[in-house]
Scaffold this active site. Structure first.
Site, mmCIF file in Angstrom:
data_model
loop_
_atom_site.group_PDB
_atom_site.id
_atom_site.type_symbol
_atom_site.label_atom_id
_atom_site.label_comp_id
_atom_site.label_asym_id
_atom_site.label_seq_id
_atom_site.Cartn_x
_atom_site.Cartn_y
_atom_site.Cartn_z
ATOM 1 N N ASP A 87 -37.087 -23.275 -16.501
ATOM 2 C CA ASP A 87 -37.715 -24.587 -16.264
ATOM 3 C C ASP A 87 -36.807 -25.770 -16.497
ATOM 4 O O ASP A 87 -36.464 -25.857 -17.664
ATOM 5 C CB ASP A 87 -39.119 -24.861 -17.206
ATOM 6 C CG ASP A 87 -39.845 -25.984 -16.990
ATOM 7 O OD1 ASP A 87 -39.350 -26.818 -16.475
ATOM 8 O OD2 ASP A 87 -40.835 -25.898 -17.695
ATOM 9 N N TYR A 117 -44.160 -39.839 -8.067
ATOM 10 C CA TYR A 117 -43.015 -39.523 -7.263
ATOM 11 C C TYR A 117 -42.083 -40.586 -6.787
ATOM 12 O O TYR A 117 -40.757 -40.104 -6.919
ATOM 13 C CB TYR A 117 -43.505 -38.692 -6.049
ATOM 14 C CG TYR A 117 -42.258 -37.933 -5.167
ATOM 15 C CD1 TYR A 117 -42.187 -36.705 -5.605
ATOM 16 C CD2 TYR A 117 -42.175 -38.124 -4.014
ATOM 17 C CE1 TYR A 117 -41.255 -35.924 -4.977
ATOM 18 C CE2 TYR A 117 -41.486 -37.597 -3.175
ATOM 19 C CZ TYR A 117 -40.768 -36.488 -3.681
ATOM 20 O OH TYR A 117 -40.051 -35.755 -2.786
ATOM 21 N N LYS A 127 -38.210 -40.764 -7.762
ATOM 22 C CA LYS A 127 -37.182 -40.664 -6.905
ATOM 23 C C LYS A 127 -36.171 -41.864 -6.751
ATOM 24 O O LYS A 127 -35.043 -41.844 -6.648
ATOM 25 C CB LYS A 127 -37.348 -40.555 -5.751
ATOM 26 C CG LYS A 127 -38.278 -38.940 -5.196
ATOM 27 C CD LYS A 127 -37.250 -37.934 -5.939
ATOM 28 C CE LYS A 127 -37.583 -36.551 -5.393
ATOM 29 N NZ LYS A 127 -36.851 -35.455 -5.736
HETATM 30 P P1 NAP Z 1 -40.443 -26.744 -2.550
HETATM 31 O O1 NAP Z 1 -40.424 -25.914 -1.304
HETATM 32 O O2 NAP Z 1 -41.880 -27.099 -3.095
HETATM 33 O O3 NAP Z 1 -39.575 -26.164 -3.496
HETATM 34 C C1 NAP Z 1 -39.346 -26.787 -4.693
HETATM 35 C C2 NAP Z 1 -38.833 -25.475 -5.904
HETATM 36 O O4 NAP Z 1 -38.705 -26.145 -7.051
HETATM 37 C C3 NAP Z 1 -39.923 -24.624 -5.838
HETATM 38 O O5 NAP Z 1 -39.348 -23.293 -6.003
HETATM 39 C C4 NAP Z 1 -40.529 -24.899 -7.356
HETATM 40 O O6 NAP Z 1 -40.645 -23.762 -8.122
HETATM 41 C C5 NAP Z 1 -39.239 -25.334 -7.996
HETATM 42 N N1 NAP Z 1 -39.627 -26.053 -9.057
HETATM 43 C C6 NAP Z 1 -40.701 -26.635 -9.464
HETATM 44 N N2 NAP Z 1 -40.650 -27.331 -10.781
HETATM 45 C C7 NAP Z 1 -39.737 -26.567 -11.446
HETATM 46 C C8 NAP Z 1 -39.092 -26.527 -12.823
HETATM 47 N N3 NAP Z 1 -39.512 -27.321 -13.671
HETATM 48 N N4 NAP Z 1 -37.849 -25.669 -12.804
HETATM 49 C C9 NAP Z 1 -37.316 -25.144 -12.011
HETATM 50 N N5 NAP Z 1 -37.814 -25.285 -10.876
HETATM 51 C C10 NAP Z 1 -38.734 -25.865 -10.402
HETATM 52 O O7 NAP Z 1 -39.799 -28.422 -2.341
HETATM 53 P P2 NAP Z 1 -38.814 -28.520 -1.032
HETATM 54 O O8 NAP Z 1 -39.412 -29.616 0.018
HETATM 55 O O9 NAP Z 1 -37.655 -27.669 -0.861
HETATM 56 O O10 NAP Z 1 -37.953 -30.135 -1.856
HETATM 57 C C11 NAP Z 1 -36.656 -29.751 -2.931
HETATM 58 C C12 NAP Z 1 -36.377 -31.201 -3.479
HETATM 59 O O11 NAP Z 1 -36.232 -32.204 -2.163
HETATM 60 C C13 NAP Z 1 -37.621 -31.789 -4.279
HETATM 61 O O12 NAP Z 1 -36.925 -32.476 -5.370
HETATM 62 C C14 NAP Z 1 -38.329 -32.684 -3.337
HETATM 63 O O13 NAP Z 1 -38.982 -33.750 -4.139
HETATM 64 C C15 NAP Z 1 -37.073 -33.363 -2.391
HETATM 65 N N6 NAP Z 1 -37.598 -33.942 -1.155
HETATM 66 C C16 NAP Z 1 -38.479 -33.026 -0.330
HETATM 67 C C17 NAP Z 1 -38.717 -33.575 0.793
HETATM 68 C C18 NAP Z 1 -39.438 -32.839 1.878
HETATM 69 O O14 NAP Z 1 -40.061 -33.193 3.002
HETATM 70 N N7 NAP Z 1 -39.782 -31.695 1.537
HETATM 71 C C19 NAP Z 1 -38.554 -34.824 1.132
HETATM 72 C C20 NAP Z 1 -37.917 -35.791 0.102
HETATM 73 C C21 NAP Z 1 -37.265 -34.995 -0.635
HETATM 74 P P3 NAP Z 1 -42.605 -22.987 -7.890
HETATM 75 O O15 NAP Z 1 -42.701 -22.943 -6.673
HETATM 76 O O16 NAP Z 1 -42.561 -22.014 -8.813
HETATM 77 O O17 NAP Z 1 -43.332 -24.432 -8.402
#
Ligand code: NAP
Length: 253
Positions: free
Chosen positions: A63, A154, A158
């Site tokens: 974590d 959030y 960010k």
């Molecule tokens: P995602 O599919 O929800 O994947 C995020 C991963 O982070 C999940 O595997 C989650 O594990 C893990 N995680 C959460 N809390 C954690 C912790 N405390 N320690 C270690 N791992 C942890 O998200 P994503 O869409 O790929 O996004 C990745 C990043 O890009 C994030 O920072 C997000 O804010 C940013 N982002 C995404 C978007 C978008 O449109 N998708 C846009 C802008 C920015 P669990 O599943 O077990 O919780």
């Protein structure tokens, strides 16, 4: 042999989504890659994928908001895979709500994963980078940093990561360490699927609505973001530091 082939990277939140795509891309670029996420088991399939095509990796359960877990994880990566000189702070969660309905628990949870997590991971890995006189840190920000209704926690986290990026760039530049941020727009992942579910619309409906406002006329993919990470972590990007690049299919306001 290029520099990437001697270096180790850690990607957090890499069991799926943008993190998994980034881990695969960095392995393809020649880095040994630690795939770190809450569930170590879930990281193993990502590692197996790039190991099957000649890459080298390690699945690590931790974590990022837990100081002891971060210290142990980074030490494990250093001893089992190599000194981590690339860090991608990608782990993230959403706890969206309008201000008047937002709980302190949801505020703290988002701050802890994004900001405290990036701080702890960067602090634990910086010694390997400064010792090597080479390093790359890439932080995942978001277009939400510019403001997004229902995401006061959030968007604050960010935007905070952008200040964090610029300050680390100032502190670590003299050691050959660059620090940059990527601010994605709408990327199709489980995170945005969960957003659609919470809004009570299908993912297809959400995508259609959002794509109307995206100049390149499509949602982003995890590989779009991985490609930008690949640039920032490359040998040739050593003069690019303290920058925030919006990867959103068009300009942002
Ligand atoms: P995602 O599919 O929800 O994947 C995020 C991963 O982070 C999940 O595997 C989650 O594990 C893990 N995680 C959460 N809390 C954690 C912790 N405390 N320690 C270690 N791992 C942890 O998200 P994503 O869409 O790929 O996004 C990745 C990043 O890009 C994030 O920072 C997000 O804010 C940013 N982002 C995404 C978007 C978008 O449109 N998708 C846009 C802008 C920015 P669990 O599943 O077990 O919780």
């Amino acid at each position: 042999m290029s520099g990437e082939q001697n270096r180790t990277a850690i990607v957090t939140g890499a069991a799926r989504g943008i993190g998994a795509a980034t881990a695969r891309r960095l392995a393809h670029d020649g880095f040994a890659v630690a795939v770190l996420d809450l569930d170590e088991q879930a990281c193993k399939s990502v590692v197996a994928e790039f190991e099957s095509v000649g890459g080298r990796g390690l699945a690590v359960g931790a974590d990022v908001s837990d100081e002891e877990a971060v210290t142990a994880a980074v030490e494990r990566v250093a001893s089992e895979l190599g000194a981590p000189t690339v860090l991608v702070n990608n782990a993230g969660i959403l706890r969206d709500n309008l201000l008047f309905k937002m709980t302190v628990t949801d505020w703290d949870a988002v701050m802890n994963v994004h900001l405290r997590g990036a701080f702890l991971m960067s602090r634990a890995t910086q010694k390997y980078m400064t010792e090597a006189k080479w390093g790359r840190i890439v932080n995942l920000s978001s277009t939400s940093a510019l403001g997004n209704r229902g995401q006061v926690n959030y968007s604050a986290a960010k935007a905070g990561l952008q200040g964090f990026t610029k300050t680390l760039a100032l502190e670590l530049g003299r050691f050959g360490v660059t620090v940059n941020a990527i601010a994605p727009g709408f990327i199709a992942t489980e995170m945005t699927q969960a957003t659609a579910a919470r809004m009570g619309v299908s993912f297809e409906e959400l995508t259609k609505t959002l794509v109307e406002r995206i100049p390149v006329n499509r949602p982003g993919t995890p590989d779009d973001i991985a490609h930008a990470v690949s640039f920032f972590t490359s040998e040739g990007a050593s003069y690019v530091s303290g920058q925030v690049i919006y990867v959103a299919g068009g300009p942002t306001t």
